[in-house]
Scaffold this motif. Structure first.
Motif, PDB file in Angstrom:
ATOM      1  N   THR A   1       0.812  -1.212   0.000  1.00 56.66           N
ATOM      2  CA  THR A   1       0.000   0.000   0.000  1.00 56.66           C
ATOM      3  C   THR A   1       0.849   1.268   0.000  1.00 56.66           C
ATOM      4  OG1 THR A   1      -0.096  -0.123   2.416  1.00 56.66           O
ATOM      5  CG2 THR A   1      -1.926  -1.104   1.176  1.00 56.66           C
ATOM      6  N   PHE A   2       2.140   1.121  -0.270  1.00 57.94           N
ATOM      7  CA  PHE A   2       3.054   2.256  -0.199  1.00 57.94           C
ATOM      8  C   PHE A   2       2.552   3.446  -1.004  1.00 57.94           C
ATOM      9  CE2 PHE A   2       6.895   4.555   0.230  1.00 57.94           C
ATOM     10  CZ  PHE A   2       7.234   5.069  -1.014  1.00 57.94           C
ATOM     11  N   ASP A   3       2.002   3.182  -2.192  1.00 58.30           N
ATOM     12  CA  ASP A   3       1.613   4.289  -3.066  1.00 58.30           C
ATOM     13  C   ASP A   3       0.330   4.981  -2.608  1.00 58.30           C
ATOM     14  OD1 ASP A   3       0.371   2.231  -5.847  1.00 58.30           O
ATOM     15  OD2 ASP A   3      -0.176   2.341  -3.733  1.00 58.30           O
ATOM     16  N   SER A   4      -0.225   4.594  -1.500  1.00 57.09           N
ATOM     17  CA  SER A   4      -1.382   5.304  -0.953  1.00 57.09           C
ATOM     18  C   SER A   4      -0.978   6.283   0.153  1.00 57.09           C
ATOM     19  CB  SER A   4      -2.403   4.320  -0.403  1.00 57.09           C
ATOM     20  OG  SER A   4      -1.888   3.638   0.738  1.00 57.09           O
ATOM     21  N   TYR A   5       0.293   6.310   0.486  1.00 62.27           N
ATOM     22  CA  TYR A   5       0.771   7.153   1.586  1.00 62.27           C
ATOM     23  C   TYR A   5       1.566   8.353   1.094  1.00 62.27           C
ATOM     24  CZ  TYR A   5      -0.337   3.320   4.756  1.00 62.27           C
ATOM     25  OH  TYR A   5      -0.986   2.352   5.482  1.00 62.27           O
ATOM     26  N   GLY A   6       1.295   9.495   1.734  1.00 62.23           N
ATOM     27  CA  GLY A   6       2.239  10.587   1.622  1.00 62.23           C
ATOM     28  C   GLY A   6       3.430  10.257   2.514  1.00 62.23           C
ATOM     29  N   MET A   7       4.588  10.744   2.136  1.00 65.60           N
ATOM     30  CA  MET A   7       5.807  10.407   2.861  1.00 65.60           C
ATOM     31  C   MET A   7       6.509  11.670   3.339  1.00 65.60           C
ATOM     32  SD  MET A   7       5.821   7.124   2.774  1.00 65.60           S
ATOM     33  CE  MET A   7       7.463   6.803   3.406  1.00 65.60           C
ATOM     34  N   GLY A   8       7.187  11.549   4.452  1.00 63.69           N
ATOM     35  CA  GLY A   8       7.937  12.685   4.981  1.00 63.69           C
ATOM     36  C   GLY A   8       9.285  12.259   5.514  1.00 63.69           C
TER      37      GLY A   8
ATOM     38  N   ASP B   1       3.384  16.765  -5.520  1.00 65.17           N
ATOM     39  CA  ASP B   1       3.633  17.973  -4.744  1.00 65.17           C
ATOM     40  C   ASP B   1       4.659  17.655  -3.655  1.00 65.17           C
ATOM     41  OD1 ASP B   1       1.587  20.327  -2.806  1.00 65.17           O
ATOM     42  OD2 ASP B   1       3.445  20.582  -3.942  1.00 65.17           O
ATOM     43  N   THR B   2       5.464  18.658  -3.354  1.00 63.96           N
ATOM     44  CA  THR B   2       6.483  18.500  -2.328  1.00 63.96           C
ATOM     45  C   THR B   2       6.496  19.713  -1.405  1.00 63.96           C
ATOM     46  OG1 THR B   2       8.173  19.464  -3.780  1.00 63.96           O
ATOM     47  CG2 THR B   2       8.000  17.055  -3.739  1.00 63.96           C
ATOM     48  N   TYR B   3       7.081  19.509  -0.248  1.00 66.05           N
ATOM     49  CA  TYR B   3       7.239  20.572   0.739  1.00 66.05           C
ATOM     50  C   TYR B   3       8.647  20.487   1.303  1.00 66.05           C
ATOM     51  CZ  TYR B   3       7.151  22.877   5.253  1.00 66.05           C
ATOM     52  OH  TYR B   3       7.459  23.670   6.326  1.00 66.05           O
ATOM     53  N   TYR B   4       9.255  21.660   1.569  1.00 66.03           N
ATOM     54  CA  TYR B   4      10.568  21.709   2.180  1.00 66.03           C
ATOM     55  C   TYR B   4      10.587  22.724   3.306  1.00 66.03           C
ATOM     56  CZ  TYR B   4      12.038  19.210  -1.989  1.00 66.03           C
ATOM     57  OH  TYR B   4      12.146  18.275  -2.988  1.00 66.03           O
ATOM     58  N   ALA B   5      11.242  22.361   4.370  1.00 65.53           N
ATOM     59  CA  ALA B   5      11.495  23.327   5.432  1.00 65.53           C
ATOM     60  C   ALA B   5      12.422  24.414   4.892  1.00 65.53           C
ATOM     61  CB  ALA B   5      12.133  22.634   6.627  1.00 65.53           C
ATOM     62  N   ASP B   6      12.264  25.602   5.402  1.00 68.15           N
ATOM     63  CA  ASP B   6      13.077  26.729   4.926  1.00 68.15           C
ATOM     64  C   ASP B   6      14.571  26.448   5.061  1.00 68.15           C
ATOM     65  OD1 ASP B   6      10.841  29.391   6.092  1.00 68.15           O
ATOM     66  OD2 ASP B   6      10.830  28.177   4.267  1.00 68.15           O
ATOM     67  N   ALA B   7      14.938  25.722   6.108  1.00 70.56           N
ATOM     68  CA  ALA B   7      16.363  25.484   6.374  1.00 70.56           C
ATOM     69  C   ALA B   7      17.037  24.620   5.308  1.00 70.56           C
ATOM     70  CB  ALA B   7      16.524  24.821   7.737  1.00 70.56           C
ATOM     71  N   VAL B   8      16.246  23.872   4.542  1.00 67.09           N
ATOM     72  CA  VAL B   8      16.836  22.953   3.560  1.00 67.09           C
ATOM     73  C   VAL B   8      16.433  23.292   2.134  1.00 67.09           C
ATOM     74  CG1 VAL B   8      16.812  21.142   5.307  1.00 67.09           C
ATOM     75  CG2 VAL B   8      14.989  21.221   3.595  1.00 67.09           C
TER      76      VAL B   8
ATOM     77  N   GLY C   1       2.236   8.659   6.016  1.00 67.77           N
ATOM     78  CA  GLY C   1       1.024   9.237   6.558  1.00 67.77           C
ATOM     79  C   GLY C   1      -0.039   9.431   5.493  1.00 67.77           C
ATOM     80  N   PRO C   2      -0.911  10.415   5.686  1.00 71.11           N
ATOM     81  CA  PRO C   2      -1.994  10.664   4.724  1.00 71.11           C
ATOM     82  C   PRO C   2      -1.436  10.955   3.333  1.00 71.11           C
ATOM     83  CG  PRO C   2      -2.340  11.886   6.743  1.00 71.11           C
ATOM     84  CD  PRO C   2      -0.961  11.323   6.819  1.00 71.11           C
ATOM     85  N   PRO C   3      -2.228  10.755   2.300  1.00 70.93           N
ATOM     86  CA  PRO C   3      -1.715  10.886   0.935  1.00 70.93           C
ATOM     87  C   PRO C   3      -1.299  12.308   0.547  1.00 70.93           C
ATOM     88  CG  PRO C   3      -4.089  10.482   0.941  1.00 70.93           C
ATOM     89  CD  PRO C   3      -3.603  10.250   2.338  1.00 70.93           C
ATOM     90  N   HIS C   4      -1.819  13.307   1.259  1.00 73.46           N
ATOM     91  CA  HIS C   4      -1.457  14.679   0.950  1.00 73.46           C
ATOM     92  C   HIS C   4      -0.229  15.119   1.747  1.00 73.46           C
ATOM     93  CE1 HIS C   4      -4.477  14.465   4.199  1.00 73.46           C
ATOM     94  NE2 HIS C   4      -3.661  15.304   4.800  1.00 73.46           N
ATOM     95  N   ILE C   5       0.181  16.360   1.569  1.00 70.14           N
ATOM     96  CA  ILE C   5       1.329  16.901   2.301  1.00 70.14           C
ATOM     97  C   ILE C   5       0.949  17.078   3.774  1.00 70.14           C
ATOM     98  CG2 ILE C   5       2.811  18.914   2.631  1.00 70.14           C
ATOM     99  CD1 ILE C   5       3.637  17.361   0.206  1.00 70.14           C
ATOM    100  N   THR C   6       1.757  16.550   4.645  1.00 68.32           N
ATOM    101  CA  THR C   6       1.577  16.700   6.095  1.00 68.32           C
ATOM    102  C   THR C   6       2.906  17.148   6.683  1.00 68.32           C
ATOM    103  OG1 THR C   6      -0.025  14.887   6.063  1.00 68.32           O
ATOM    104  CG2 THR C   6       0.841  15.537   8.209  1.00 68.32           C
ATOM    105  N   VAL C   7       2.890  18.223   7.457  1.00 68.69           N
ATOM    106  CA  VAL C   7       4.149  18.776   7.957  1.00 68.69           C
ATOM    107  C   VAL C   7       4.332  18.586   9.450  1.00 68.69           C
ATOM    108  CG1 VAL C   7       4.266  20.448   6.077  1.00 68.69           C
ATOM    109  CG2 VAL C   7       3.217  21.111   8.266  1.00 68.69           C
ATOM    110  N   VAL C   8       3.343  18.042  10.135  1.00 72.70           N
ATOM    111  CA  VAL C   8       3.466  17.818  11.571  1.00 72.70           C
ATOM    112  C   VAL C   8       3.667  16.338  11.837  1.00 72.70           C
ATOM    113  CG1 VAL C   8       2.197  19.867  12.250  1.00 72.70           C
ATOM    114  CG2 VAL C   8       0.957  17.748  11.857  1.00 72.70           C
ATOM    115  N   SER C   9       4.538  16.033  12.794  1.00 76.77           N
ATOM    116  CA  SER C   9       4.876  14.637  13.058  1.00 76.77           C
ATOM    117  C   SER C   9       3.671  13.829  13.535  1.00 76.77           C
ATOM    118  CB  SER C   9       6.012  14.556  14.073  1.00 76.77           C
ATOM    119  OG  SER C   9       5.640  15.173  15.293  1.00 76.77           O
ATOM    120  N   LEU C  10       2.760  14.473  14.252  1.00 76.75           N
ATOM    121  CA  LEU C  10       1.577  13.758  14.756  1.00 76.75           C
ATOM    122  C   LEU C  10       0.688  13.267  13.628  1.00 76.75           C
ATOM    123  CD1 LEU C  10       0.593  15.909  17.877  1.00 76.75           C
ATOM    124  CD2 LEU C  10       1.654  13.641  17.839  1.00 76.75           C
ATOM    125  N   GLY C  11       0.860  13.836  12.441  1.00 75.63           N
ATOM    126  CA  GLY C  11       0.025  13.431  11.319  1.00 75.63           C
ATOM    127  C   GLY C  11       0.464  12.146  10.643  1.00 75.63           C
TER     128      GLY C  11
END
Length: 123
Positions: free
Chosen positions: A28-35, A57-64, A99-109
């Motif tokens: 089911t890997f392709d059903s998960y968003g990854m961080g 879609d991707t997300y990056y912390a400002d530091a990287v 985690g969820p298939p969309h972008i998630t930036v908090v560890s609890l997600g």
């Protein structure tokens, strides 16, 4: 249950590059968003980068931003973190998470975590 295994960490000098990999046997890997997260002792785990289930879609912390690139290969059930121009402040244990298939930036997600891989950058 999704088991994640990171690899690719190590000791490098400032300015060098490393590529982290994270793999799973979960079909089911392709059903998960990854961080990718990182953590240093005494501090909270922080988001480094995230990617949607299809890599659209991707997300990056400002530091990287501008130095790190997250990517995934669903056929191989792999997610990667290419890290360039490494700095001493990038030193941390790096974790892969699903985690969820969309972008998630908090560890609890995130639902599933790898054991982490150490990245040490000497100045």
């Amino acid at each position: 249950q999704v088991q994640l295994v990171e690899s690719g960490g190590g000791l490098v000098q400032a300015g060098a590059s490393l590529k982290l990999s994270c793999t799973t046997e979960a079909r089911t890997f392709d059903s998960y968003g990854m961080g990718w997260f990182r953590q240093v002792p005494g501090e909270e785990r922080e988001i480094v980068a995230a990617i949607t289930w299809n890599g659209g879609d991707t997300y990056y912390a400002d530091a990287v931003k501008g130095r790190f690139t997250i990517s995934r290969d669903n056929a191989k059930r792999m997610v990667y973190l290419q890290m360039n121009s490494l700095k001493s402040e990038d030193t941390a244990v790096y974790y892969c998470a699903a985690g969820p298939p969309h972008i998630t930036v908090v560890s609890l997600g995130y639902h599933y975590w790898g054991q982490g891989t150490q990245v040490t950058v000497s100045s």
